[in-house]
Design an enzyme around this catalytic site. Structure first.
Site, PDB file in Angstrom:
ATOM      1  N   CYS A   1       2.325   1.152  12.136  1.00  0.00           N
ATOM      2  CA  CYS A   1       3.476   1.560  11.336  1.00  0.00           C
ATOM      3  C   CYS A   1       4.365   2.508  12.111  1.00  0.00           C
ATOM      4  O   CYS A   1       5.474   2.796  11.713  1.00  0.00           O
ATOM      5  CB  CYS A   1       3.007   2.224  10.052  1.00  0.00           C
ATOM      6  SG  CYS A   1       1.693   1.312   9.293  1.00  0.00           S
TER       7      CYS A   1
ATOM      8  N   GLY B   1       0.821  -1.207   0.000  1.00  0.00           N
ATOM      9  CA  GLY B   1       0.000   0.000   0.000  1.00  0.00           C
ATOM     10  C   GLY B   1       0.856   1.258   0.000  1.00  0.00           C
ATOM     11  O   GLY B   1       0.503   2.265  -0.622  1.00  0.00           O
TER      12      GLY B   1
ATOM     13  N   ALA C   1      -2.952  -5.677   0.206  1.00  0.00           N
ATOM     14  CA  ALA C   1      -3.551  -7.003   0.384  1.00  0.00           C
ATOM     15  C   ALA C   1      -3.596  -7.455   1.841  1.00  0.00           C
ATOM     16  O   ALA C   1      -4.547  -8.118   2.268  1.00  0.00           O
ATOM     17  CB  ALA C   1      -2.786  -8.032  -0.455  1.00  0.00           C
ATOM     18  N   HIS C   2      -2.572  -7.089   2.618  1.00  0.00           N
ATOM     19  CA  HIS C   2      -2.503  -7.696   3.963  1.00  0.00           C
ATOM     20  C   HIS C   2      -3.524  -7.132   4.944  1.00  0.00           C
ATOM     21  O   HIS C   2      -3.673  -7.644   6.052  1.00  0.00           O
ATOM     22  CB  HIS C   2      -1.077  -7.630   4.531  1.00  0.00           C
ATOM     23  CG  HIS C   2      -0.640  -6.286   5.026  1.00  0.00           C
ATOM     24  ND1 HIS C   2      -0.645  -5.966   6.358  1.00  0.00           N
ATOM     25  CD2 HIS C   2      -0.157  -5.209   4.379  1.00  0.00           C
ATOM     26  CE1 HIS C   2      -0.184  -4.723   6.505  1.00  0.00           C
ATOM     27  NE2 HIS C   2       0.118  -4.248   5.320  1.00  0.00           N
TER      28      HIS C   2
ATOM     29  N   ASN D   1      -6.798   5.104   9.509  1.00  0.00           N
ATOM     30  CA  ASN D   1      -6.325   3.902  10.198  1.00  0.00           C
ATOM     31  C   ASN D   1      -6.351   4.026  11.718  1.00  0.00           C
ATOM     32  O   ASN D   1      -6.547   3.047  12.414  1.00  0.00           O
ATOM     33  CB  ASN D   1      -4.912   3.539   9.735  1.00  0.00           C
ATOM     34  CG  ASN D   1      -3.986   4.735   9.679  1.00  0.00           C
ATOM     35  OD1 ASN D   1      -4.311   5.762   9.084  1.00  0.00           O
ATOM     36  ND2 ASN D   1      -2.830   4.617  10.296  1.00  0.00           N
TER      37      ASN D   1
ATOM     38  N   GLN E   1      -7.471   1.105   4.333  1.00  0.00           N
ATOM     39  CA  GLN E   1      -8.222   0.635   5.502  1.00  0.00           C
ATOM     40  C   GLN E   1      -9.677   0.305   5.174  1.00  0.00           C
ATOM     41  O   GLN E   1     -10.287  -0.508   5.840  1.00  0.00           O
ATOM     42  CB  GLN E   1      -8.175   1.681   6.626  1.00  0.00           C
ATOM     43  CG  GLN E   1      -6.818   1.784   7.293  1.00  0.00           C
ATOM     44  CD  GLN E   1      -6.447   0.545   8.090  1.00  0.00           C
ATOM     45  OE1 GLN E   1      -7.311  -0.230   8.516  1.00  0.00           O
ATOM     46  NE2 GLN E   1      -5.162   0.347   8.307  1.00  0.00           N
TER      47      GLN E   1
HETATM   48  N1  PLP Z   1      -2.337   3.606   4.187  1.00  0.00           N
HETATM   49  C1  PLP Z   1      -3.019   3.324   5.309  1.00  0.00           C
HETATM   50  C2  PLP Z   1      -4.242   4.092   5.658  1.00  0.00           C
HETATM   51  C3  PLP Z   1      -2.559   2.307   6.156  1.00  0.00           C
HETATM   52  O1  PLP Z   1      -3.221   2.018   7.273  1.00  0.00           O
HETATM   53  C4  PLP Z   1      -1.389   1.597   5.805  1.00  0.00           C
HETATM   54  C5  PLP Z   1      -0.839   0.556   6.697  1.00  0.00           C
HETATM   55  O2  PLP Z   1      -1.038   0.597   7.891  1.00  0.00           O
HETATM   56  C6  PLP Z   1      -0.741   1.924   4.599  1.00  0.00           C
HETATM   57  C7  PLP Z   1      -1.244   2.942   3.819  1.00  0.00           C
HETATM   58  C8  PLP Z   1       0.478   1.196   4.153  1.00  0.00           C
HETATM   59  O3  PLP Z   1       0.158  -0.072   3.639  1.00  0.00           O
HETATM   60  P1  PLP Z   1       1.286  -1.227   3.556  1.00  0.00           P
HETATM   61  O4  PLP Z   1       1.451  -1.750   4.946  1.00  0.00           O
HETATM   62  O5  PLP Z   1       0.719  -2.235   2.620  1.00  0.00           O
HETATM   63  O6  PLP Z   1       2.515  -0.577   3.036  1.00  0.00           O
END
Ligand code: PLP
Length: 388
Positions: A329, A75, A204-205, A155, A183
């Site tokens: 994150c 993402g 995907a995850h 998120n 999300q």
């Molecule tokens: N955007 C949002 C709103 C997210 O919550 C996240 C991951 O927590 C991401 C982007 C990033 O996605 P990825 O973990 O696949 O890099």
């Protein structure tokens, strides 16, 4: 009163377990069907068809053409490609980009990068419930604006933005609209025509698919410069030998989510409301963050008075409950959440977030258990002498 249960996972906004159906669909592409989709011999036909089918399956859910889907590494890459790729491609037309203060860093940091490259970026404020004010957005649009990037759902606080209304405002002026739908993808409708977006990011995850694969919808005709240069895969918008099992897994996960969306969103909304109401009624000093109803079906988030956010997490973990303080994150960071401070919380309050995000395997009994153990846990923490 429920006794201690098996571990309870309440962190589906961080990641989700890969569904068995998804693993099963992916497996052949790790094993016998391993040829490079770009090879010319007949063994490559299977992987090539799988790649094409994955594009079609994602496109069907998004109500777009298969050629408008680009698979990415995750993402984060989809967001980077959307923001950097379009703004750079349009730099001769204008140098202004609009986003919000509560975006994920996967959007905010590319925006900072654009500022370093000479762009001007407006970071829209949000109301106390995390919604943007459409008047603020209308006022921020200028003749130089080339891109607006506003997330579908947040998120950390679950608030869902009025994307269709935003789309009308932005696209009627010929400005591109990107949304980070990472999300929302498991539980909200993803019809890009209905949402009125030009670009939409997925991962995907977060939807019971594998880690390390994402996708970006790019409306046909949207100017975009690639970030990764090489063999010209994905119609030259994302080079690199295709992650065939990942693409297959993502497509199956998204199709399953779309099939089950209505019933699962309804079930999760009931569980979420029981969790929110139970926590607010029973836990002293707990406050909801985000919008009360216009929020993701499985998303409950709070801040707790009395410096108890992180400690509550640790005690919940000991009790077998996995949840988080905010964004996974930013794990390890002791900075206050930029999302919670954007809601108007003080830096101290913004360190006391508690996020519980429900998913497919959670039950009513699990929610009742959490609601039953949390009040005492928080009271005990609040009674502890404050650390200097
Ligand atoms: N955007 C949002 C709103 C997210 O919550 C996240 C991951 O927590 C991401 C982007 C990033 O996605 P990825 O973990 O696949 O890099």
């Amino acid at each position: 009163m429920i006794d201690r249960m098996a571990p309870i996972y309440l962190d589906h906004a961080a990641t989700t377990p890969t569904r068995p159906e998804v693993l099963e669909a992916m497996w052949p592409f790790f094993a016998d069907v391993y040829a490079n989709p770009s090879s010319v011999y007949s063994a490559a036909a299977g992987p090539r068809e799988a790649v094409e089918r994955a594009h079609s399956m994602v496109a069907q859910v998004l109500n777009c053409r298969p050629g408008e889907i680009v698979f990415t590494g995750d993402g984060t890459e989809a967001d980077n490609l959307a923001v950097l790729g379009t703004a750079r491609a349009l730099s001769s037309r204008g140098n202004h980009v609009i986003t919000t203060r509560i975006e994920h860093d996967a959007v905010l940091r590319p925006c900072r990068q654009l500022e370093a490259e000479g762009f001007r970026v407006t970071y829209l404020p949000v109301c106390g419930d995390g919604s943007i004010d459409l008047d603020d957005l209308a006022r921020a649009l200028t003749p130089d604006t080339v891109l607006v990037s506003i997330m579908l759902a947040n998120n950390e606080i679950g608030t869902v933005q009025p994307l269709a209304e935003i789309g009308q405002l932005v696209r009627s002026r010929g400005i591109l609209l990107h949304t980070d739908a990472v999300q929302g993808a498991g539980t909200l409708p993803l019809d890009v025509q209905g949402l009125g977006v030009d670009l939409l990011s997925l991962s995907a995850h977060k939807i019971y698919g594998p880690k390390g694969v994402g996708a970006l919808y790019i409306r046909r005709g949207t100017p975009l410069l690639p970030l990764i240069h090489g063999g010209g895969q994905e119609r030259d918008r994302r080079s690199g030998t295709e992650n065939v099992p990942g693409m297959v897994g993502m497509a199956v996960a998204l199709a399953l989510a779309a099939d089950e969306r209505g019933a699962e969103a309804e079930r999760l909304t009931l569980l979420r409301d029981r969790l929110i109401d139970g926590v607010l009624a029973a836990v002293p000093g707990a406050h909801l963050t985000g919008h009360r109803t216009r929020r993701l079906p499985g998303h409950a988030s709070f801040f707790l008075d009395g410096s108890t956010g992180e400690s509550a997490l640790v005690n919940l973990d000991v009790a077998g409950v996995s949840c988080s303080s905010g964004s996974a994150c930013q794990a390890g960071s002791t900075d206050p959440s930029h999302v919670l401070t954007a809601l108007g919380l003080s830096p101290q309050q913004a360190k006391n977030g508690l996020r519980m995000t429900l998913g497919r395997e959670n039950t009513e009994a699990e929610v009742e258990y959490v609601v039953s153990i949390l009040p005492r846990m928080v009271r005990d923490l609040q009674d502890m002498p404050a650390r200097s």
